[in-house]
Design a protein around this motif. Structure first.
Motif: not given
Length: 587
Positions: A223-227, A262-269, A338-339, A199-201
């Motif tokens: 790679d799968r999560l584009a994280a 990168a931490l601040q802009d995430a909705d999921t860590l 995001h990445l 569900r995470a963006e």
């Protein structure tokens, strides 16, 4: 023929694959060190301070495939082990300490040098015991070692002075068989984590040393999560080099703006194998998933929505097998903005840092203006020194760093590419660790390059063990950031609005000290001479101490500087100028 207590201990160390034992000889340990003397393949490394011995043993444990071993004799000798053993404990690495004790009959009599070792080591050790009968061996030793290995900590075995030469009546070989299982989390918990990730963006990974053995799986997950992948300092050696297109460096006081955003802009860590302790650097209100082998680590730094207790590699593979997968560029594929944003910001930051590290930077207009403000003495920039070492050092070098500014410059300018390794006092935060840890690392492999990033304050604390490097012909390269300051403390004071106080160090010429000890010493104060000096240091056989006079007023801007820090620094500088003028007038 029955063996003595000392012989049983030493034979067991050989069986474990231990190659060096570090310590200072004396009284209660004499039977043990004599047994080492007559044991082929086991080397006694005679240190000048037991603290250095414990740091060296801890380094071997972190880098090698067996337990590290150090020894301290009765009373003060054992007390001196404590700081290095605390570092091993905080680093969660197995170390066995053999501690001397007064004769059995004198225990509890307040005998000369008597201390209660079992009480002394109660906080630092996962196991501690005093041998009171020869026939407690080898079982007590086996228990100590299994506790150290299985619980990833320090075991202390105390040997009274009159026991080492006594013989066992029921002798048998020591047995250390220990199989560490790979654990995996509950399937339902993995399912909940996957639901949140699907569900995470915008997912950001915070990756620690605990994920080191699962590098390929973690990269596949990124790679799968584009994280983007934020690395702890201890994860640099596992994830930084070799074309990792997801990593954006470190966060925290030594970090960079790209990692912080990168931490601040995430909705999921997603936290993988890390117990990163600095709560202020975790963003609030995010969905958090944490993977760790230790249940006690789950949620103790930041509130966690799903905790997965298990091996990182096993857990990541379970997550990958369940995640929705859609090829890049197809409908349903993850948005990679995001990445890409995090990586672009990281690349810009690195380019700016590279300009600061260029020795010619201060000759340009911007550099001249900067120097007028923060480097009026035209000292060598520590960034330039660290960047040069990075270019010259081998791709399989082992790096150690002292706590403080030496670690800041290493974290920003030395890339852990190839087979490079990195250790330091990154959990305890002790001073004086870099040189003795390098000592232990070099003993493991005398052909492998070992580089110690030493602060001048740290080096001078255990300066005597330079002699250990020379005595044992250990070709460590000691790079001394000689800013004549306790640099991190200076920065802390100024950021709080306090004038610098108590941080100035009246240093000797460290290169001359090294030369007096029979070690090649190179001192450099002119930026124009820096590259030649670094290359000479690394080209010279044997141990070398490179003493570089660096700028004491260099500022390491944190990843997300605050207005309060800026005002504090400005106020501190005004106070320092006023105080300086007042002192000048008094003259």
């Amino acid at each position: 023929m029955a063996r003595t207590v000392a012989r049983v201990i030493v034979d067991a160390l050989s069986e474990l694959g231990v190659r060096q034992v570090f310590g200072v000889v004396g009284d209660a340990l004499n039977p043990v060190t004599d047994a080492i003397r007559t044991t082929e393949g086991l080397e006694w490394v005679s240190c000048r301070h037991e603290e250095a011995a414990a740091f060296a043993a801890s380094a071997q444990s972190q880098l090698g495939d067996t337990i590290g071993v150090c020894m301290g004799t009765v009373g003060p000798g054992s007390v001196h082990l404590l700081n290095g053993l605390y570092d091993a404990a905080k680093s969660r690495t197995p170390v066995l300490a053999i501690a001397g004790q007064v004769p059995l009959a004198e225990l509890g009599s307040d005998y000369f040098q008597e201390i209660d070792n079992d009480a002394l080591f109660s906080d630092v050790a996962v196991f501690r015991a005093t041998i009171t009968s020869p026939d407690q061996l080898p079982q007590m030793l086996e228990t100590a070692v299994r506790n150290a290995l299985g619980r990833k900590g320090v075991a202390v075995l105390t040997v009274p002075g009159d026991l080492g030469e006594q013989k066992l009546t029921a002798d048998r070989p020591a047995r250390f068989s220990l199989n560490m299982p790979l654990t995996r989390p509950d399937e339902s918990a993995v399912g909940r984590a996957v639901e949140l990730l699907d569900r995470a963006e915008r997912v950001t990974l915070l990756v620690g040393q605990g994920a080191r053995d699962a590098r390929a799986d973690v990269l596949a997950l990124a790679d799968r999560l584009a994280a983007p992948m934020v690395l702890t300092l201890k994860a640099k050696a596992g994830f930084e080099g070799d074309a990792n297109p997801y990593q954006v460096g470190q966060t925290g006081l030594i970090g960079n703006p790209a990692a912080a955003s990168a931490l601040q802009d995430a909705d999921t860590l997603l936290l993988l194998g890390t117990d990163f302790p600095y709560r202020d650097w975790y963003p609030e209100g995010r969905t958090v998933i944490q993977v760790d082998t230790e249940a006690a680590h789950i949620g103790r730094r930041v509130p966690v929505d799903v905790g997965l207790v298990g091996d990182t590699g096993v857990t990541v593979r379970d997550i990958l097998a369940r995640l929705d997968a859609a090829p890049a560029g197809t409908r349903g594929a993850r948005d990679r903005s995001h990445l890409e944003k995090a990586r672009a910001r990281f690349d810009r930051w690195r380019a700016g840092q590279a300009r600061l590290a260029d020795p010619s930077h201060d000759r340009g207009l911007v550099g001249r203006v900067r120097s007028a403000l923060d480097n009026r003495g035209h000292d060598i920039r520590p960034e330039a020194l660290a960047a040069l070492v990075d270019r010259v050092a081998a791709d399989d070098a082992v790096f150690t760093s002292d706590t403080g500014m030496a670690t800041v410059w290493l974290s920003r300018f030395v890339e852990m590419r190839g087979e490079r390794r990195l250790i330091g006092s990154y959990n305890l935060g002790s001073m004086a660790n870099a040189m003795p840890q390098a000592l232990g690392a070099q003993c493991l492999d005398r052909e492998r390059q070992v580089v110690a990033f030493c602060g001048d304050g740290g080096l001078s604390m255990l300066l005597g063990d330079l002699m250990t490097l020379r005595t044992h012909r250990l070709p460590v390269k000691l790079v001394v950031f000689d800013n004549r300051r306790l640099g991190m403390v200076k920065l802390e004071q100024e950021q709080a609005g306090l004038p610098e106080f108590g941080t100035v160090l009246d240093n000797p010429d460290f290169a001359a000290v090294a030369e007096a000890m029979g070690i090649t010493g190179i001192r450099v104060s002119d930026p124009a001479d820096l590259e030649a000096a670094v290359r000479r240091a690394f080209d010279t056989p044997g141990p070398v101490l490179l003493d570089v006079l660096t700028n004491p007023d260099e500022i390491a801007v944190p990843a997300k500087p605050t207005v309060e820090q800026g005002w504090g620094f400005a106020v501190a500088k005004v106070k320092e100028v006023v105080r300086s003028r007042g002192e000048a007038g008094d003259d």
